[in-house]
Design a protein around this motif. Structure first.
Motif, PDB file in Angstrom:
ATOM      1  N   VAL A 234      -4.659   6.338  -2.497  1.00  0.00           N
ATOM      2  CA  VAL A 234      -3.577   6.745  -2.938  1.00  0.00           C
ATOM      3  C   VAL A 234      -2.790   6.533  -1.694  1.00  0.00           C
ATOM      4  CG1 VAL A 234      -2.021   8.831  -3.912  1.00  0.00           C
ATOM      5  CG2 VAL A 234      -4.595   8.416  -4.255  1.00  0.00           C
ATOM      6  N   PHE A 235      -1.350   5.910  -1.808  1.00  0.00           N
ATOM      7  CA  PHE A 235      -0.576   5.783  -0.656  1.00  0.00           C
ATOM      8  C   PHE A 235       0.912   5.587  -1.031  1.00  0.00           C
ATOM      9  CE2 PHE A 235       0.226   1.084  -1.238  1.00  0.00           C
ATOM     10  CZ  PHE A 235      -0.434   0.687  -2.245  1.00  0.00           C
ATOM     11  N   LEU A 236       1.733   5.922   0.013  1.00  0.00           N
ATOM     12  CA  LEU A 236       3.015   5.590  -0.003  1.00  0.00           C
ATOM     13  C   LEU A 236       3.322   4.312   0.171  1.00  0.00           C
ATOM     14  CD1 LEU A 236       5.660   7.306  -0.266  1.00  0.00           C
ATOM     15  CD2 LEU A 236       5.496   7.607   2.199  1.00  0.00           C
ATOM     16  N   PHE A 237       3.871   3.628  -0.782  1.00  0.00           N
ATOM     17  CA  PHE A 237       4.306   2.203  -0.859  1.00  0.00           C
ATOM     18  C   PHE A 237       5.089   1.820   0.362  1.00  0.00           C
ATOM     19  CE2 PHE A 237       6.056  -1.967  -1.971  1.00  0.00           C
ATOM     20  CZ  PHE A 237       4.958  -2.662  -2.284  1.00  0.00           C
ATOM     21  N   GLY A 238       4.836   1.114   1.325  1.00  0.00           N
ATOM     22  CA  GLY A 238       5.515   0.677   2.359  1.00  0.00           C
ATOM     23  C   GLY A 238       4.847   1.366   3.670  1.00  0.00           C
ATOM     24  N   GLN A 239       3.759   2.213   3.306  1.00  0.00           N
ATOM     25  CA  GLN A 239       2.940   2.945   4.604  1.00  0.00           C
ATOM     26  C   GLN A 239       1.669   2.988   4.376  1.00  0.00           C
ATOM     27  OE1 GLN A 239       5.145   5.729   6.683  1.00  0.00           O
ATOM     28  NE2 GLN A 239       7.036   5.835   5.428  1.00  0.00           N
ATOM     29  N   SER A 240       1.115   2.118   3.680  1.00  0.00           N
ATOM     30  CA  SER A 240      -0.310   1.949   3.515  1.00  0.00           C
ATOM     31  C   SER A 240      -1.210   1.869   4.634  1.00  0.00           C
ATOM     32  CB  SER A 240      -0.809   0.818   2.518  1.00  0.00           C
ATOM     33  OG  SER A 240      -0.625  -0.451   2.980  1.00  0.00           O
ATOM     34  N   GLY A 241      -0.571   1.374   5.527  1.00  0.00           N
ATOM     35  CA  GLY A 241      -1.436   1.082   6.675  1.00  0.00           C
ATOM     36  C   GLY A 241      -2.302  -0.292   6.639  1.00  0.00           C
TER      37      GLY A 241
ATOM     38  N   ASP B 290       9.670  12.377   3.809  1.00  0.00           N
ATOM     39  CA  ASP B 290       9.944  12.979   5.238  1.00  0.00           C
ATOM     40  C   ASP B 290       8.576  12.720   6.053  1.00  0.00           C
ATOM     41  OD1 ASP B 290      12.504  13.589   4.416  1.00  0.00           O
ATOM     42  OD2 ASP B 290      12.132  15.969   3.875  1.00  0.00           O
ATOM     43  N   HIS B 291       7.466  13.186   5.360  1.00  0.00           N
ATOM     44  CA  HIS B 291       6.324  13.115   6.298  1.00  0.00           C
ATOM     45  C   HIS B 291       5.414  11.824   6.405  1.00  0.00           C
ATOM     46  CE1 HIS B 291       4.909  17.657   5.657  1.00  0.00           C
ATOM     47  NE2 HIS B 291       6.218  17.457   5.846  1.00  0.00           N
ATOM     48  N   GLY B 292       5.623  10.883   5.519  1.00  0.00           N
ATOM     49  CA  GLY B 292       5.451   9.420   5.497  1.00  0.00           C
ATOM     50  C   GLY B 292       4.063   9.358   5.066  1.00  0.00           C
ATOM     51  N   HIS B 293       3.607  10.195   4.272  1.00  0.00           N
ATOM     52  CA  HIS B 293       2.295  10.152   3.642  1.00  0.00           C
ATOM     53  C   HIS B 293       2.171  10.927   2.287  1.00  0.00           C
ATOM     54  CE1 HIS B 293       1.612  13.724   6.720  1.00  0.00           C
ATOM     55  NE2 HIS B 293       1.855  14.338   5.461  1.00  0.00           N
ATOM     56  N   VAL B 294       1.215  10.822   1.403  1.00  0.00           N
ATOM     57  CA  VAL B 294       1.138  11.315   0.272  1.00  0.00           C
ATOM     58  C   VAL B 294       0.591  12.824   0.315  1.00  0.00           C
ATOM     59  CG1 VAL B 294      -0.077  11.215  -1.925  1.00  0.00           C
ATOM     60  CG2 VAL B 294       0.834   9.063  -0.861  1.00  0.00           C
ATOM     61  N   HIS B 295       1.040  13.562  -0.634  1.00  0.00           N
ATOM     62  CA  HIS B 295       0.508  14.861  -0.587  1.00  0.00           C
ATOM     63  C   HIS B 295      -0.262  15.117  -1.918  1.00  0.00           C
ATOM     64  CE1 HIS B 295       3.809  16.879   2.282  1.00  0.00           C
ATOM     65  NE2 HIS B 295       3.022  16.182   3.058  1.00  0.00           N
ATOM     66  N   GLY B 296      -1.056  16.149  -1.850  1.00  0.00           N
ATOM     67  CA  GLY B 296      -1.745  16.300  -3.359  1.00  0.00           C
ATOM     68  C   GLY B 296      -3.093  15.570  -3.386  1.00  0.00           C
ATOM     69  N   GLU B 297      -3.356  15.059  -4.516  1.00  0.00           N
ATOM     70  CA  GLU B 297      -4.690  14.510  -4.935  1.00  0.00           C
ATOM     71  C   GLU B 297      -4.523  13.326  -4.100  1.00  0.00           C
ATOM     72  OE1 GLU B 297      -6.973  13.380  -9.009  1.00  0.00           O
ATOM     73  OE2 GLU B 297      -5.114  14.471  -9.088  1.00  0.00           O
ATOM     74  N   GLY B 298      -5.734  12.899  -3.355  1.00  0.00           N
ATOM     75  CA  GLY B 298      -5.964  11.724  -2.488  1.00  0.00           C
ATOM     76  C   GLY B 298      -5.041  11.533  -1.410  1.00  0.00           C
ATOM     77  N   GLY B 299      -4.327  12.751  -1.006  1.00  0.00           N
ATOM     78  CA  GLY B 299      -3.522  12.734   0.048  1.00  0.00           C
ATOM     79  C   GLY B 299      -3.616  13.900   1.074  1.00  0.00           C
ATOM     80  N   HIS B 300      -2.793  14.045   1.811  1.00  0.00           N
ATOM     81  CA  HIS B 300      -2.907  15.197   2.820  1.00  0.00           C
ATOM     82  C   HIS B 300      -2.604  16.556   2.012  1.00  0.00           C
ATOM     83  CE1 HIS B 300      -2.249  13.012   6.616  1.00  0.00           C
ATOM     84  NE2 HIS B 300      -2.300  11.939   5.894  1.00  0.00           N
ATOM     85  N   HIS B 301      -3.440  17.618   2.535  1.00  0.00           N
ATOM     86  CA  HIS B 301      -3.421  19.049   1.957  1.00  0.00           C
ATOM     87  C   HIS B 301      -2.947  19.606   3.119  1.00  0.00           C
ATOM     88  CE1 HIS B 301      -5.120  18.060  -1.811  1.00  0.00           C
ATOM     89  NE2 HIS B 301      -5.787  17.209  -1.353  1.00  0.00           N
ATOM     90  N   HIS B 302      -1.594  20.323   3.436  1.00  0.00           N
ATOM     91  CA  HIS B 302      -1.313  21.139   4.433  1.00  0.00           C
ATOM     92  C   HIS B 302       0.058  21.689   3.929  1.00  0.00           C
ATOM     93  CE1 HIS B 302       1.778  18.178   6.057  1.00  0.00           C
ATOM     94  NE2 HIS B 302       1.118  17.405   5.104  1.00  0.00           N
TER      95      HIS B 302
END
Ligand SMILES: [Zn+2]
Length: 171
Positions: free
Chosen positions: A38-45, A159-171
């Motif tokens: 799961v990734f934010l398009f443009g910021q998959s790395g 704003d964070h540059g990453h995905v939240h929730g399922e498959g992403g960051h939890h914070h």
């Protein structure tokens, strides 16, 4: 239906295989439905060409493409294989035999303090041969997979540059 583009959160499943130096295709990674990427398009790395290949696709679409070393992690560079004096690896005058083993990846820093990972190729009496190429340098990468979901990113995710929730960051 949402199409993959900037500011979209993309979920994909895929098999990644590479063609190694013997021209054999080797599976290196599999992202299955129970643990998709799961990734934010443009910021998959991942390399730019990877995202370019997915651009415009939507949920349910399949993809199958290859990236040349030039489009991915570059050609294998002999200059990136270097001998490092063995004492560099000493901690309080001791070599850590657990850490210093052929095939291990070790975090190193160059003279300018840049951090890099090196792979131990050979351990000699005086020096250690390390390879600072990216592990996938010189390899053709093959992606074979399917787009599982495409949704709008939230403002917070952008704003964070990453995905939240399922498959992403939890914070
Ligand atoms: Zn965040």
């Amino acid at each position: 239906m949402a199409q993959i583009s900037e500011k979209k959160v993309v979920t994909i499943t895929y098999d990644l295989s590479v063609t190694d130096e013997n021209q054999e295709k080797v599976l290196v990674e599999s992202a299955e439905a129970d643990a998709p990427m799961v990734f934010l398009f443009g910021q998959s790395g991942l390399p730019e060409e990877f995202e370019r290949q997915l651009d415009g696709k939507q949920a349910g679409d399949s993809f199958n493409f290859s990236l040349t070393p030039k489009q991915a992690y570059g050609e294998y560079d002999q200059q990136a294989v270097v001998d490092i004096p063995k004492n560099v690896f000493e901690i309080d005058g001791q070599i850590d035999g657990e850490m210093l083993q052929v095939g291990n990846f070790l975090p190193m820093a160059d003279n300018q303090g840049h951090h890099m990972q090196g792979k131990v190729l050979e351990i000699g009496d005086e020096a250690v041969k390390m390879d600072f190429n990216h592990p996938l340098a010189g390899m053709v990468m093959h992606f074979d997979g399917k787009v599982a979901d495409v949704r709008e990113a939230t403002q917070e995710e952008l704003d964070h540059g990453h995905v939240h929730g399922e498959g992403g960051h939890h914070h």
